[in-house]
Write an enzyme that holds these catalytic residues in place. Structure first.
Site, PDB file in Angstrom:
ATOM      1  N   ASN A   9      -1.088   3.732  -6.107  1.00  0.00           N
ATOM      2  CA  ASN A   9      -1.803   4.470  -5.050  1.00  0.00           C
ATOM      3  C   ASN A   9      -2.162   3.482  -3.941  1.00  0.00           C
ATOM      4  O   ASN A   9      -3.039   2.648  -4.107  1.00  0.00           O
ATOM      5  CB  ASN A   9      -3.076   5.090  -5.667  1.00  0.00           C
ATOM      6  CG  ASN A   9      -3.954   5.756  -4.624  1.00  0.00           C
ATOM      7  OD1 ASN A   9      -3.519   6.006  -3.494  1.00  0.00           O
ATOM      8  ND2 ASN A   9      -5.198   6.056  -5.011  1.00  0.00           N
ATOM      9  N   TRP A  10      -1.459   3.611  -2.829  1.00  0.00           N
ATOM     10  CA  TRP A  10      -1.661   2.654  -1.734  1.00  0.00           C
ATOM     11  C   TRP A  10      -2.924   2.941  -0.941  1.00  0.00           C
ATOM     12  O   TRP A  10      -3.302   2.146  -0.067  1.00  0.00           O
ATOM     13  CB  TRP A  10      -0.449   2.657  -0.796  1.00  0.00           C
ATOM     14  CG  TRP A  10       0.823   2.145  -1.400  1.00  0.00           C
ATOM     15  CD1 TRP A  10       1.026   1.741  -2.700  1.00  0.00           C
ATOM     16  CD2 TRP A  10       2.086   1.973  -0.735  1.00  0.00           C
ATOM     17  NE1 TRP A  10       2.328   1.343  -2.885  1.00  0.00           N
ATOM     18  CE2 TRP A  10       3.004   1.471  -1.688  1.00  0.00           C
ATOM     19  CE3 TRP A  10       2.530   2.205   0.570  1.00  0.00           C
ATOM     20  CZ2 TRP A  10       4.334   1.195  -1.377  1.00  0.00           C
ATOM     21  CZ3 TRP A  10       3.862   1.930   0.879  1.00  0.00           C
ATOM     22  CH2 TRP A  10       4.749   1.424  -0.086  1.00  0.00           C
ATOM     23  N   LYS A  11      -3.548   4.076  -1.175  1.00  0.00           N
ATOM     24  CA  LYS A  11      -4.749   4.486  -0.409  1.00  0.00           C
ATOM     25  C   LYS A  11      -4.473   4.351   1.093  1.00  0.00           C
ATOM     26  O   LYS A  11      -3.362   4.628   1.538  1.00  0.00           O
ATOM     27  CB  LYS A  11      -5.967   3.669  -0.840  1.00  0.00           C
ATOM     28  CG  LYS A  11      -6.178   3.682  -2.353  1.00  0.00           C
ATOM     29  CD  LYS A  11      -7.527   3.200  -2.754  1.00  0.00           C
ATOM     30  CE  LYS A  11      -7.598   3.132  -4.267  1.00  0.00           C
ATOM     31  NZ  LYS A  11      -8.951   2.897  -4.765  1.00  0.00           N
ATOM     32  N   HIS A  97      -8.877  12.899  -6.589  1.00  0.00           N
ATOM     33  CA  HIS A  97      -9.224  11.478  -6.714  1.00  0.00           C
ATOM     34  C   HIS A  97     -10.723  11.331  -6.437  1.00  0.00           C
ATOM     35  O   HIS A  97     -11.270  12.010  -5.560  1.00  0.00           O
ATOM     36  CB  HIS A  97      -8.396  10.650  -5.721  1.00  0.00           C
ATOM     37  CG  HIS A  97      -8.514   9.175  -5.969  1.00  0.00           C
ATOM     38  ND1 HIS A  97      -9.626   8.458  -5.589  1.00  0.00           N
ATOM     39  CD2 HIS A  97      -7.691   8.306  -6.586  1.00  0.00           C
ATOM     40  CE1 HIS A  97      -9.466   7.194  -5.962  1.00  0.00           C
ATOM     41  NE2 HIS A  97      -8.298   7.078  -6.568  1.00  0.00           N
ATOM     42  N   GLU A  99     -12.396   9.263  -4.848  1.00  0.00           N
ATOM     43  CA  GLU A  99     -12.767   8.956  -3.455  1.00  0.00           C
ATOM     44  C   GLU A  99     -12.816  10.239  -2.634  1.00  0.00           C
ATOM     45  O   GLU A  99     -13.623  10.366  -1.711  1.00  0.00           O
ATOM     46  CB  GLU A  99     -11.784   7.925  -2.865  1.00  0.00           C
ATOM     47  CG  GLU A  99     -12.085   6.541  -3.434  1.00  0.00           C
ATOM     48  CD  GLU A  99     -10.909   5.578  -3.470  1.00  0.00           C
ATOM     49  OE1 GLU A  99      -9.886   5.833  -2.810  1.00  0.00           O
ATOM     50  OE2 GLU A  99     -11.022   4.571  -4.193  1.00  0.00           O
ATOM     51  N   GLU A 170      -9.964   8.287 -14.601  1.00  0.00           N
ATOM     52  CA  GLU A 170     -10.379   7.116 -13.834  1.00  0.00           C
ATOM     53  C   GLU A 170     -11.901   7.059 -13.804  1.00  0.00           C
ATOM     54  O   GLU A 170     -12.532   7.734 -12.978  1.00  0.00           O
ATOM     55  CB  GLU A 170      -9.867   7.221 -12.395  1.00  0.00           C
ATOM     56  CG  GLU A 170      -8.367   7.328 -12.286  1.00  0.00           C
ATOM     57  CD  GLU A 170      -7.889   6.900 -10.907  1.00  0.00           C
ATOM     58  OE1 GLU A 170      -7.213   5.875 -10.837  1.00  0.00           O
ATOM     59  OE2 GLU A 170      -8.226   7.568  -9.919  1.00  0.00           O
ATOM     60  N   GLY A 176     -11.629  -0.028  -8.244  1.00  0.00           N
ATOM     61  CA  GLY A 176     -11.791  -1.016  -7.184  1.00  0.00           C
ATOM     62  C   GLY A 176     -12.911  -2.011  -7.446  1.00  0.00           C
ATOM     63  O   GLY A 176     -13.313  -2.747  -6.554  1.00  0.00           O
ATOM     64  N   SER A 216      -9.011  -0.503 -11.914  1.00  0.00           N
ATOM     65  CA  SER A 216      -8.807  -1.942 -12.011  1.00  0.00           C
ATOM     66  C   SER A 216      -7.728  -2.345 -13.018  1.00  0.00           C
ATOM     67  O   SER A 216      -7.886  -3.319 -13.755  1.00  0.00           O
ATOM     68  CB  SER A 216     -10.142  -2.649 -12.320  1.00  0.00           C
ATOM     69  OG  SER A 216     -11.072  -2.389 -11.276  1.00  0.00           O
ATOM     70  N   GLY A 237      -4.442   1.128  -8.116  1.00  0.00           N
ATOM     71  CA  GLY A 237      -4.790   1.028  -6.704  1.00  0.00           C
ATOM     72  C   GLY A 237      -4.444  -0.350  -6.176  1.00  0.00           C
ATOM     73  O   GLY A 237      -3.290  -0.669  -5.878  1.00  0.00           O
ATOM     74  N   GLY A 238      -5.465  -1.217  -6.076  1.00  0.00           N
ATOM     75  CA  GLY A 238      -5.319  -2.540  -5.466  1.00  0.00           C
ATOM     76  C   GLY A 238      -4.105  -3.327  -5.926  1.00  0.00           C
ATOM     77  O   GLY A 238      -3.387  -3.912  -5.095  1.00  0.00           O
TER      78      GLY A 238
HETATM   79  C1  PEP Z   1      -7.295   4.196  -7.811  1.00  0.00           C
HETATM   80  O1  PEP Z   1      -7.482   4.209  -6.616  1.00  0.00           O
HETATM   81  O2  PEP Z   1      -6.875   5.231  -8.323  1.00  0.00           O
HETATM   82  C2  PEP Z   1      -7.565   2.980  -8.568  1.00  0.00           C
HETATM   83  C3  PEP Z   1      -7.510   3.048  -9.855  1.00  0.00           C
HETATM   84  O3  PEP Z   1      -7.875   1.831  -7.855  1.00  0.00           O
HETATM   85  P1  PEP Z   1      -7.989   0.304  -8.458  1.00  0.00           P
HETATM   86  O4  PEP Z   1      -6.777   0.098  -9.333  1.00  0.00           O
HETATM   87  O5  PEP Z   1      -7.986  -0.556  -7.256  1.00  0.00           O
HETATM   88  O6  PEP Z   1      -9.249   0.257  -9.246  1.00  0.00           O
END
Ligand code: PEP
Length: 252
Positions: A9-11, A97, A99, A170, A176, A216, A237-238
């Site tokens: 997920n590039w956000k 999600h 966010e 999640e 994050g 994470s 994500g990251g």
């Molecule tokens: C996400 O945005 O779905 C996520 C899990 O982010 P991260 O891996 O950065 O925690």
């Protein structure tokens, strides 16, 4: 057992065409394992060029959107419909999600309508669920996740759930933050989700629905997470923004 699924997920990153294509190009050259499905979820503005590049490169990597609107068309300024996403080459869409739930006040009912729209457009919906730290500290995590699953999947038949639904657990406190849920704790929640899906749809459908972990995920913890029996993939994500870390995750 379903094939594992790994989604990056590039956000709101890599949204310039040049940077999105550079990462896509590098990903296309990686060897993929047939037993692991890989998808990337870039921002809306680069979905089309990324789709074209994946197509030209004959890549097995799937394209996912990060969000969608529930309606097919109309006066919804700034929104994107499921049909539009299918048309540019998406086969998956994230819905719910955290966010979006938190920053944009999306309700379970709205998320459910989005999920139904995604499936009606012939794509798979990735329903994201997870509790906050406060909810976990109050011992409410099972109740919260159960509610998100039941409301998010309202009106979804067993046949549709089998083909069109992926769940991503999640925990919000792990997104994050660098704090990953301990694999055993994640497994407990995944087993609970599987049990709820079994009650809703029967064991055969529950076994076919992939339950991803997100929060994470890194090269250092991917193996341990994937060793858990009810973790069928990850939402990253990251660590999906850098070729080397995503490579280590998809080729763990
Ligand atoms: C996400 O945005 O779905 C996520 C899990 O982010 P991260 O891996 O950065 O925690």
């Amino acid at each position: 057992m379903p094939t594992d699924l790994i989604i990056g997920n590039w956000k709101m990153h890599k949204g310039l065409v040049t940077e999105a294509l550079a990462l896509t190009e590098a990903l296309i050259s990686l060897p993929l394992f047939p037993e692991r499905e890989v998808a990337i979820a870039p921002p809306f503005t680069v979905l089309f060029p990324v789709a074209e590049r994946l197509r030209h490169g004959k890549s097995q990597i799937k394209l996912s959107a990060q969000n969608v609107h529930s309606e097919a068309q109309g006066a919804y300024t700034g929104e994107i419909s499921a049909t539009m996403l299918a048309h540019v080459g998406c086969s998956l869409v994230l819905v719910g999600h955290s966010e979006r739930r938190i920053l944009f006040s999306e309700s379970d009912e709205f998320i459910n309508r989005k999920l139904l729209a995604v499936i009606a457009a012939g794509m798979r919906a990735v329903l994201c669920v997870g509790e906050t730290l406060q909810e976990r500290e109050r011992g409410q995590e099972l109740q919260v996740v159960r509610g998100q699953i039941e409301k998010g999947l309202a009106g979804v038949s067993p046949i549709v759930a089998r083909a069109g639904v992926v769940i991503a657990y999640e925990p919000i406190w792990a997104i994050g933050t660098g704090k990953t849920a301990f694999p055993r704790a994640a497994q407990e929640m995944h087993a609970f989700i599987k049990e709820r899906l079994t009650v809703m749809y029967g064991l055969s459908v529950a076994n076919a629905i992939r339950i991803l972990y997100g929060g994470s995920v890194k090269p250092e913890n991917i193996r341990e997470l994937m060793e858990m029996p009810d973790i069928n993939g990850v939402l990253v994500g990251g660590a999906s923004l850098e070729l080397e870390s995503f490579r280590k995750i998809i080729c763990y």
